[in-house]
Design a protein around this motif. Structure first.
Motif: not given
Length: 375
Positions: A364-375
């Motif tokens: 979930c922590e990795r996903a949050a970082a990815i979401l902040r980059e790609v959305l």
């Protein structure tokens, strides 16, 4: 080869499509974090696993459709602790192989002269599919955000035609909850018009604020049937253990039907289930895990302009998106984030996506970082 026309006419099961998408992405080398399926990745508590192992006998026997008496008593005890309601373990409780099979097959047991089944939309697809395979008809009951993802009972006009009216609260996919007054009103209409109120309560133990109520708390449960499961409550999806709680007449019918299809949980699973239903402390730990995951992922989504459109309970985030929900999901999949398009739950789900908070905290922590980059 001639197959069932119901089977041949059905569209592919939505989550089989999601599996195909994931397989394509993985084959291209994308590492996936899967928020698509509601399959908890949390460890099943040790005391439950130990109870299972201790119950495996050298010689196995067919489990009985009635379920072990001690399991029925454990379920009844949990219902009383959780909802303040007394149910008779001998006559009102039937252990099931999870809740999905019980929900799917229920229409085969109870559809008679009336063949129409009311199902909500957006919704879990099994209510509709169970009705169709029982040669029943389906009328959809739209849910929308304006009404808090509750059906507008005054707008529904097929009360005298239906045999079953399905509800699911806390709701999959929206995470909405229903007040007791809603259940009371719907149960009153069930008694007046002669149909069964069928309540899928698989997520009753996963909440963020106040404990959700149950249809079992209705004053007159004459036409009320409730389905629940250990899958989410105790992180036991693979064990396949749940129950149906209903008036004696319905439970008697289920006990006549179920030996034919042979869907009783194995006895060692039933004994592990006794341990699970008898303990509430581990469920508090489960809720805390999902709360932490929610606090990790949701801010990243909201910072990028996605709006939470429900989700006061369950482990789902139901989010409004612009444009096609499938296109949004495919775009995130390209970055390794798997979500379920709202359209998978019916046309009324278009414009939303569902995230199941089932990956690990680290994921979930990795996903949050990815979401902040790609959305």
């Amino acid at each position: 080869m001639h197959l069932s026309p119901v089977l041949t006419e059905l569209a592919q099961y939505p989550f089989a499509r999601l599996d195909d998408w994931k397989a394509e992405a993985a084959a291209s080398g994308i590492e996936l974090i899967d928020f698509g399926m509601g399959d908890p990745r949390e460890v099943t508590p040790a005391f439950i696993r130990e109870a299972l192992a201790a119950s495996i006998e050298p010689i196995s026997s067919y489990p009985r459709a009635t379920g072990l008496p001690e399991l029925r008593r454990a379920i009844s005890g949990w219902v009383e602790r959780r909802f303040g309601v007394t149910v008779d373990p001998e006559t009102e409780v039937v252990p099931t192989l999870g809740s999905k099979e019980a929900i799917f097959s229920f229409a085969q047991v109870v559809l008679g002269e009336k063949r129409l089944v009311a199902v909500p939309e957006p919704a879990y697809p099994v209510y509709e599919r169970g009705a169709l395979f029982a040669n029943g008809g389906v009328v959809t009951v739209p849910l929308d955000e304006e009404h808090g993802w509750l059906p507008d009972l005054d707008a529904f006009d097929a009360w005298d035609e239906i045999a079953l009216f399905w509800v699911c609260y806390p709701n999959n996919p929206t995470g909405a909850v229903a007040p007791l007054s809603f259940y009371e009103e719907l149960a009153g209409r069930a008694r007046e018009h002669g149909f069964l109120l069928c309540s899928d309560e698989a997520y009753s133990e996963l909440w963020f604020d106040e404990p959700p109520v149950s249809a079992l708390q209705i004053e007159d449960r004459t036409n009320v049937v409730v389905f629940n499961t250990l899958s989410k409550r105790s992180s036991m999806t693979g064990y396949r253990s749940g129950f149906t709680c209903a008036p004696r007449e319905i439970c008697d019918a289920l006990r006549r039907f179920r030996p034919t299809v042979g869907t009783a949980p194995q006895e060692f699973v039933q004994r592990a289930s006794v341990a699970a239903w008898s303990d509430d402390r581990h469920v508090e730990d489960v809720r805390a895990l999902y709360q932490r995951k929610r606090e990790t992922v949701l801010p990243a989504l909201e910072e990028r302009g996605l709006r939470l459109a429900g989700s006061s309970a369950t482990f789902y985030l139901w989010l409004e998106v612009s444009g096609s929900s499938e296109e949004f999901a495919r775009r995130l999949l390209g970055h390794g984030i798997v979500v379920a398009p709202g359209s998978f739950f019916g046309p009324a789900g278009e414009g939303y996506v569902r995230l199941a908070l089932v990956p690990t905290q680290a994921e979930c922590e990795r996903a949050a970082a990815i979401l902040r980059e790609v959305l």
